[in-house]
Every structure is written in C-alpha cells, then in structure tokens.
Design a protein around this motif. Structure first.
Motif, PDB file in Angstrom:
ATOM      1  N   SER A 332       0.864  -1.179   0.000  1.00 51.28           N
ATOM      2  CA  SER A 332       0.000   0.000   0.000  1.00 51.28           C
ATOM      3  C   SER A 332       0.898   1.225   0.000  1.00 51.28           C
ATOM      4  N   VAL A 333       0.506   2.252  -0.767  1.00 51.53           N
ATOM      5  CA  VAL A 333       1.266   3.494  -0.802  1.00 51.53           C
ATOM      6  C   VAL A 333       0.288   4.669  -0.765  1.00 51.53           C
ATOM      7  N   TYR A 334       0.532   5.616   0.127  1.00 51.37           N
ATOM      8  CA  TYR A 334      -0.347   6.772   0.303  1.00 51.37           C
ATOM      9  C   TYR A 334       0.509   8.032   0.393  1.00 51.37           C
ATOM     10  N   VAL A 335       0.041   9.108  -0.245  1.00 55.82           N
ATOM     11  CA  VAL A 335       0.727  10.390  -0.223  1.00 55.82           C
ATOM     12  C   VAL A 335      -0.236  11.455   0.291  1.00 55.82           C
ATOM     13  N   ILE A 344       6.680  12.053  -4.857  1.00 56.09           N
ATOM     14  CA  ILE A 344       6.852  11.311  -3.605  1.00 56.09           C
ATOM     15  C   ILE A 344       6.401   9.865  -3.749  1.00 56.09           C
ATOM     16  N   GLY A 345       5.278   9.641  -4.417  1.00 53.84           N
ATOM     17  CA  GLY A 345       4.777   8.277  -4.581  1.00 53.84           C
ATOM     18  C   GLY A 345       5.761   7.395  -5.329  1.00 53.84           C
ATOM     19  N   LEU A 346       6.335   7.906  -6.420  1.00 57.58           N
ATOM     20  CA  LEU A 346       7.299   7.121  -7.190  1.00 57.58           C
ATOM     21  C   LEU A 346       8.557   6.860  -6.372  1.00 57.58           C
ATOM     22  N   ALA A 347       9.010   7.853  -5.604  1.00 55.59           N
ATOM     23  CA  ALA A 347      10.189   7.659  -4.761  1.00 55.59           C
ATOM     24  C   ALA A 347       9.942   6.584  -3.708  1.00 55.59           C
ATOM     25  N   ILE A 368      -6.024  -2.220  -7.470  1.00 59.58           N
ATOM     26  CA  ILE A 368      -6.336  -0.798  -7.596  1.00 59.58           C
ATOM     27  C   ILE A 368      -7.689  -0.648  -8.280  1.00 59.58           C
ATOM     28  N   PHE A 369      -8.525   0.232  -7.750  1.00 60.50           N
ATOM     29  CA  PHE A 369      -9.778   0.524  -8.435  1.00 60.50           C
ATOM     30  C   PHE A 369      -9.473   1.112  -9.820  1.00 60.50           C
ATOM     31  N   PRO A 370     -10.168   0.695 -10.867  1.00 62.90           N
ATOM     32  CA  PRO A 370      -9.883   1.219 -12.205  1.00 62.90           C
ATOM     33  C   PRO A 370     -10.090   2.728 -12.308  1.00 62.90           C
ATOM     34  N   GLU A 371     -10.936   3.298 -11.441  1.00 62.90           N
ATOM     35  CA  GLU A 371     -11.152   4.745 -11.453  1.00 62.90           C
ATOM     36  C   GLU A 371      -9.921   5.517 -10.948  1.00 62.90           C
ATOM     37  N   ARG A 377      -1.156   4.856 -13.325  1.00 63.81           N
ATOM     38  CA  ARG A 377      -0.042   5.456 -14.072  1.00 63.81           C
ATOM     39  C   ARG A 377       1.242   5.444 -13.240  1.00 63.81           C
ATOM     40  N   LEU A 378       1.115   5.742 -11.962  1.00 64.36           N
ATOM     41  CA  LEU A 378       2.266   5.748 -11.071  1.00 64.36           C
ATOM     42  C   LEU A 378       2.938   4.373 -11.035  1.00 64.36           C
ATOM     43  N   HIS A 379       2.125   3.340 -10.880  1.00 59.78           N
ATOM     44  CA  HIS A 379       2.690   1.992 -10.791  1.00 59.78           C
ATOM     45  C   HIS A 379       3.288   1.536 -12.123  1.00 59.78           C
ATOM     46  N   GLU A 380       2.710   1.985 -13.209  1.00 57.64           N
ATOM     47  CA  GLU A 380       3.290   1.649 -14.507  1.00 57.64           C
ATOM     48  C   GLU A 380       4.701   2.246 -14.614  1.00 57.64           C
TER      49      GLU A 380
END
Length: 415
Positions: A332-335, A344-347, A368-371, A377-380
């Motif tokens: 899980s990742v939260y910003v 920050i999320g990518l780092a 991840i919810f598709p919405e 995009r971040l995870h890609e």
C-alpha cells in the motif's frame, strides 16, 4: 552514552594515539599480528596504487581493505571518512572527487588528526578537512554528504547501530556507503570469536553478515550487499559493505517508519480512504493492528525536511504464511493530498523495490480501483504490469467495484 561506550572510546583513543606517535616517529605501525596483517590484507597492503602518497600516511594505514576503490567516487562529490586515521583514504578520495569536491576525515584521536593534517599538507591536498569527533556523533549537518567511507573502524565502536544511523543521517537521498570492515562467521563459539577479534585488533567486537544487514536496514538503508574479500583468522574475514539510501525529490527524505510516526501515517491513510478510490476499507486501523500487519523491513515514510512532516508512506504485508509465497508481498502506498505532484509516490515505490529486492522478495502485488487512474499510471512508471481485472469483486459504499490486479516481478530477486 553508556559507561561501556565511553570506556571503549577512551581505550581506542589511547591505543591509536600511541600508534599515531609511532608513525610520526617514522615507524611502521600495525594493530594486529603479522600473520593477520598479510593474510587479511590489512594496512597499506590492501591498496592497489599508493603512488605519490606521503610515507606518513602509508605507515599509519591500519585498514582492512580499500573502500575508495568500491565507493565509485565522482568529481564534485562530498565524501566523509569515518575514522580517518593518518588520512590515506581521505587523500585517495580527494584525488577522485577533484578540486570541485570535498573530503572530510573524522577521527577521535587528536594525534591522528595532527598526523593526517601534516600528510595532507605534504600531499598538497587542498580539498580536505579533518574533524575531531566520534563516529557515533558525526559533527556534520543532515543530508550533506554524497558518500560515506570507512576502513576497519566501525568494528571499534561499542555502539555500531548508532554509527550506521549517523552515517544514514548525514547522507543525501540517494547517497552511498562504502565500508571495509571485519565480519565474523555465524556459529563461532564466544571464546573463539573473542580470541580472533583480539588477534585482529577488533577490540569492540565484530558483526556477522546477518547482524550487519539487520543494522543497515534498521538505520534506513534500502539496498546493501556484503562481499567477503580475504580471510583473516579464526573465522573472521575482511569484507566490503556497500549500501545506499533511497533517492527522493528535493526537500524530502525517505527513512524507516517509526512508532512515533503513527499519528501522521494513519491520518494520511484515513484521508486516502475518505477520497473513495483508495481501498475497500473505510476506516484506518489503529496503530497496533497496522504494526502487526506490516513487515518490519519494508515500511518507509517520506518526510518533508523543512517541516519535519510525514508526507507519504509505503508498507507491505505477506500474502500467505505458506513458504512457497515467502517472496510475494502486497503493498500500500499513500501520499498526503497537499504534497501530490512532487514525485513522492514514485520515490516511495522505488525505495520499496530496493528494500524488498535486497531481502530476496521477488513479487510485489496490489489491487487498484480502475477509477484510480493516477495510481495506475504511477505503478506503470515503477515497472508494475496489469495482470487482469476482477469484476464486481466487492461492494464499497453500497455499490459493486472492480479491481485491477497489478504486480511487479523482480528481475534480480528469486531467479
């Protein structure tokens, strides 16, 4: 500071003061028996090229390897040598970083500082500075050093966790640690280990590879390797320790999550849940439940250095207790919503990839919810792929939701 740490410090200062005076008198100094010196590649024997270095620096070389050779120093970088002694590694580093770089040498022994300064003058090194102090309390500000090196000195400290924590503190995001040190085999009898440490001069004891790795992770390093170079004596080995801190955007540091971060971490968690597209959960757990569910080596926070505020976090949970899934985790990742768009999320994802791969985890997965297109995009960008979509997998706020299943398979772990 415990009495034991102070006593060890005093003993080290006294011993190395004697050795510095001997070197100043033109003597070759060693801190172990002759067999251990050559067999473990201790002293000046550990260097490939010492051309042009002052004789005084060579005579006072008491290391167990050549950290400069593995630190990948670049022109313009700032380097710190922990326990710089007569200055041999400082002078070698100064050559590599060039006139636009800077090298600090830190030592607790006044006589060694005096000797090192004299050697620097003889070598004509103008981009060096020698500091008097202790490696457990580095007299430099946070995040100001590109590379920390050390040559057979960390084993002399009675508070090794503090030394590594201080090294992490002074390193910039993306900074590097390159250390030569002595490590011990697992399973040595305490009497055998103590005698071997006495012969090699490791007066405050050595670490095993597993102990070293655990302390590096605890300090905050996300990537680390330990490579044995030479056998010394009695189950001891000289080794190269490489480690790095997580890269981060300007004004941000990524470090291990602490219990003291609990309120900020859970507040960011709850704010993400309140947005409606982060998770099926609607209420963040209490800290006890959160702490119990997350693996300890792979929970990181991003901290805004100016405000001292946690602005994001990442953590993982095991997907199964079955041994076949030991290398698979769910993350899980939260910003913080006020710090979106800073990278920050990518780092945080990259820090997690480093720490999990270092410990042999081969797959990170999540749903991840598709919405939540920003998260997809971040995870890609971080190398995750879409495995598929689970349709109408659960109800959330009274409606059925789909979940896009993603994963990242390591190219280095679990091969």
């Amino acid at each position: 500071m415990s009495e034991n740490v102070e006593a060890v410090r005093a003993g080290v200062v006294t011993r190395y003061g004697e050795l510095a005076r001997a070197a100043q008198a033109g003597k070759q100094v060693i801190d172990c028996g002759s067999q251990e010196l050559t067999g473990g590649c201790f002293g000046a024997a550990g260097y490939d090229d010492t051309t042009g270095l002052p004789d005084g620096a060579l005579r006072a070389s008491l290391g167990c390897g050549n950290p400069v050779a593995v630190a990948d120093l670049q022109p313009g970088e700032t380097v710190l040598d922990l326990g710089s002694g007569g200055g041999i590694d400082v002078l070698l580093s100064a050559r590599r970083v060039g006139p636009t770089g800077k090298v600090y040498g830190l030592d607790a022994t006044p006589e060694m500082i005096e000797l090192a300064r004299a050697n620097a003058v003889e070598a004509g090194a103008t981009n060096v500075e020698f500091l008097h102090g202790h490696i457990e309390d580095i007299p430099l500000p946070d995040a100001g050093v590109d590379v920390v090196i050390s040559n057979c000195v960390i084993n002399l400290s009675a508070d090794k966790p503090r030394v590594l924590a201080e090294a992490f503190r002074v390193l910039k995001p993306g900074g590097r640690l390159g250390v030569s040190d002595v490590i011990a085999d697992d399973g040595l009898q305490s009497t055998e280990r103590a005698e071997a440490e006495r012969l090699v001069g490791c007066t405050a004891g050595t670490l095993t590879e597993a102990e070293y790795r655990a302390l590096l992770a605890e300090a905050g390093f996300t990537a680390y390797t330990i490579t044995r170079t030479h056998s010394a004596t009695g189950g001891l080995h000289s080794a190269i320790v490489r480690a790095s801190t997580a890269a981060a955007p300007s004004g941000v540091t990524i470090r291990p999550m602490r219990e003291s971060d609990a309120a900020q971490v859970l507040a960011i968690y709850q704010a993400g849940l309140d947005g409606g597209n982060a998770s099926f959960e609607t209420t963040a757990p209490d800290w006890q439940a959160f702490d119990a569910a997350k693996l300890p080596l792979h929970r990181h926070v991003a901290v805004d250095t100016a405000a001292g505020q946690v602005v994001g976090w990442i953590a993982v949970s095991a997907v199964s207790s079955r041994c076949v899934y030991a290398g698979v985790v769910e993350h899980s990742v939260y910003v913080h919503h006020g710090h979106a768009g800073r990278g920050i999320g990518l780092a945080l994802l990259n820090a997690l990839i480093q720490s999990t791969e270092t410990e042999g985890i081969w797959t990170i997965q999540s749903g991840i919810f598709p919405e939540n297109t920003a998260s997809l995009r971040l995870h890609e960008k971080a190398g995750f792929r879409v495995v598929g979509t689970r349709h109408r997998i659960g109800r959330h706020h009274g409606r059925w939701r789909d979940v896009v299943f993603i994963e990242r398979r390591s190219a280095v772990a679990g091969l």
